[in-house]
Write a protein that holds these residues in place. Structure first.
Motif, short mmCIF file in Angstrom:
data_model
loop_
_atom_site.label_atom_id
_atom_site.label_comp_id
_atom_site.label_asym_id
_atom_site.label_seq_id
_atom_site.Cartn_x
_atom_site.Cartn_y
_atom_site.Cartn_z
N GLU A 2 -27.76 7.01 -19.31
CA GLU A 2 -26.38 5.88 -19.35
C GLU A 2 -25.42 5.77 -20.19
O GLU A 2 -24.01 6.51 -20.15
N TRP A 5 -23.28 9.68 -20.30
CA TRP A 5 -22.33 9.32 -19.34
C TRP A 5 -21.25 8.66 -19.80
O TRP A 5 -19.81 8.81 -19.22
N LEU A 6 -21.50 7.03 -20.34
CA LEU A 6 -20.28 6.47 -20.77
C LEU A 6 -19.17 7.28 -21.73
O LEU A 6 -18.28 7.22 -21.85
N GLN A 9 -17.24 9.94 -19.39
CA GLN A 9 -15.80 9.58 -18.99
C GLN A 9 -15.50 8.90 -20.32
O GLN A 9 -14.29 9.11 -19.86
N LYS A 26 -13.07 6.69 -13.60
CA LYS A 26 -14.20 4.81 -14.10
C LYS A 26 -15.24 4.88 -12.66
O LYS A 26 -16.04 4.02 -13.49
N ARG A 29 -20.81 5.97 -11.68
CA ARG A 29 -21.83 4.85 -12.57
C ARG A 29 -23.46 6.12 -12.74
O ARG A 29 -22.86 7.41 -11.85
N HIS A 31 -27.03 7.16 -12.38
CA HIS A 31 -27.67 6.06 -11.02
C HIS A 31 -29.29 7.28 -12.52
O HIS A 31 -29.76 5.72 -12.18
N LEU A 40 -25.25 10.84 -10.35
CA LEU A 40 -24.24 9.08 -10.14
C LEU A 40 -24.54 8.97 -9.19
O LEU A 40 -23.82 9.89 -7.87
N GLU A 41 -23.74 7.52 -9.47
CA GLU A 41 -23.65 6.90 -8.08
C GLU A 41 -21.54 6.75 -7.77
O GLU A 41 -20.62 7.17 -8.74
N ILE A 81 -21.21 -0.52 -5.50
CA ILE A 81 -20.40 -0.06 -7.14
C ILE A 81 -19.03 -1.01 -6.82
O ILE A 81 -18.30 -1.73 -6.54
#
Ligand SMILES: Nc1ncnc2c1ncn2[C@@H]1O[C@H](COP(=O)(O)OP(=O)(O)OP(=O)(O)O)[C@@H](O)[C@H]1O
Length: 449
Positions: A2, A5-6, A9, A26, A29, A31, A40-41, A81
């Motif tokens: 996670e 991913w952040l 981003q 943005k 999220r 997953h 990813l969501e 989300i």
């Protein structure tokens, strides 16, 4: 993962505009991660499609630069989300200057924003656009009767938007209360996504379904965008069933738009389909003349011919050249001349005249006056030879880069002063004698085209 991913981003954020980032990246999220599959969501089907089409390589790259693994990315639609509390302002990525200006999602404007420059009066009708022009006028005078929907298609910069907005302006002029909506399909889609994200679809639907006239530009943009097409399909049906006029433009015939759903395609074919073809040289000249009048630019005929005979059929490009010349002339306090146009536009216009030779001009002029090339080049003083000779010499000077002595050489070894005399003579005659002027201009046009 996670955290990765952040971080990915935030790296992506550095290369996108804030608006693009906030809209597309943005909301995504982390997953799950299983083996090489990273899921990813995303909050909607639409965002999934758009991100897959536009940003997937960027996402893969951003993650692999942190992990050294090229993960297989999958998107899972999860409507839960959390969204930001406020819609993103000015959501539309690209707004043409003639489209409705900045709008926020809160402020859905239902009044038409029609560029007042685009009217039937300012549109030049020629063989290439006659049908589309007539169809547009018919729709504007009698909306939602014979031709519904009207589908106008044609290449880039050929006047589709102009006609579309002219319909709106005409209707508005005759019926101040008519609710007219002009949207590019890109803007339609962007606004729809925004409304989807912020649960304002009812507002979105009501807005369009209240319209009397729906003008949608560049429908081909909806190709492959299923959700947008679906929404547009329902809007179309609602309006059609209530006898409201729909006009759409496209760069292609409905059946040639890849990724356009069958049901929409067939609806477009219910009405009238009108095409716009590239303008011929006369229409291009007439458009340039009209635009120069509208912009108070003095455009001599030979310059209009020079611009019109450039390779482009795109009227927007022609207009751009004219505006450039107008700006140059006004800033330098000079008049527009052929030489100036050649110089200013040398990077844009690949001159067709560069292939024209003195021999080609001699042959063409001799044929026109039904004399022999040898007579044209001779010293014979009969008027039937002198006038064609002087005209041919004048055109050689205009359409080739040959010097006076070079032209003299090719006209039987004449002195350069004779050549200068001929050029001056024709210049003077063209200023005073319309017939000579027309002959010379037609000969030049025939040689160039
Ligand atoms: N026949 C015409 N008479 C006058 N102006 C024209 C004509 N055709 C095109 N134009 C002008 O050319 C420019 C481009 O036209 P327009 O934007 O309508 O093209 P388009 O076909 O919609 O292009 P695109 O495919 O890029 O959307 C506009 O300024 C328009 O006024």
């Amino acid at each position: 993962m996670e955290k990765v991913w952040l971080e990915a981003q935030s790296n992506i954020k550095k290369v996108l505009t804030p608006q693009t980032y906030n809209t597309w990246i943005k909301p995504i999220r982390f997953h799950t991660l299983t083996d090489d599959n990273l899921t990813l969501e995303v909050p909607s089907k639409f965002i999934k499609e758009w991100v897959t089409e536009k940003y997937l390589p960027m996402i893969v790259e951003a993650i692999s630069s942190l992990t050294s693994v090229k993960y297989q990315i999958e998107f899972k639609i999860t409507e839960k989300i959390p969204l930001e509390s406020k819609p993103v302002d000015n959501f539309t990525p690209v707004i043409k200057d003639n489209e409705p200006s900045k709008e926020t999602n809160k402020n859905i404007d239902i009044t038409a924003n029609l560029n007042p420059k685009y009217t039937f009066d300012s549109f030049v009708c020629g063989a290439s656009n006659q049908f589309a022009h007539a169809a547009s006028q018919a729709v504007a005078s009698n909306p939602a009767s014979n031709y519904n929907p009207l589908f106008i298609y044609g290449g880039v910069g050929l006047g589709k938007t102009h006609l579309l907005i002219a319909i709106g302006n005409h209707i508005k002029e005759n019926n101040k209360k008519a609710k007219i909506c002009y949207y590019s399909s890109e803007k339609f889609m962007n606004e729809m996504i925004n409304c989807l994200r912020y649960k304002k679809m009812d507002e979105f639907r009501n807005k369009f379904r209240k319209m009397d006239i729906l003008l949608i530009d560049d429908i081909q943009f909806m190709a492959g965008k299923e959700a947008t097409q679906e929404e547009f399909f329902h809007t179309f049906n609602a309006l059609y069933e209530s006898h409201k006029q729909i006009v759409v433009t496209s760069d292609k015939f409905p059946k040639d738009i890849p990724g356009l759903e069958e049901r929409l395609r067939s609806r477009f074919e219910w009405g009238l389909i009108a095409d716009i073809q590239p303008p011929d040289i006369e229409t291009k000249i007439a458009i340039l003349k009209k635009k120069s009048d509208l912009n108070s630019i003095t455009l001599p005929n030979d310059v209009a011919l020079f611009l019109a005979s450039s390779a482009t059929s795109n009227v927007r490009e022609l207009e751009g050249m004219l505006i450039r010349l107008g700006a140059y002339a006004s800033l330098t306090g000079s008049e527009i001349t052929l030489n100036m146009a050649r110089d200013i536009l040398k990077d844009i216009i690949v001159e067709k005249t560069k292939d024209i030779t003195v021999e080609m001009i001699q042959k063409h002029v001799a044929e026109h006056f039904k004399i022999k090339v040898s007579e044209l080049k001779s010293d014979k003083r009969l008027k039937t030879f002198v006038v064609p000779r002087q005209i041919a010499i004048f055109i050689c000077r205009e359409l080739t880069k040959s010097s006076y002595p070079e032209i003299g050489e090719k006209f039987g070894g004449k002195d350069h002063s004779t050549i200068i005399h001929s050029v001056k003579k024709i210049e003077k005659q063209m200023a005073n004698d319309l017939e000579i002027k027309n002959i010379v201009e037609n000969l030049k046009k025939e040689l160039i085209t």
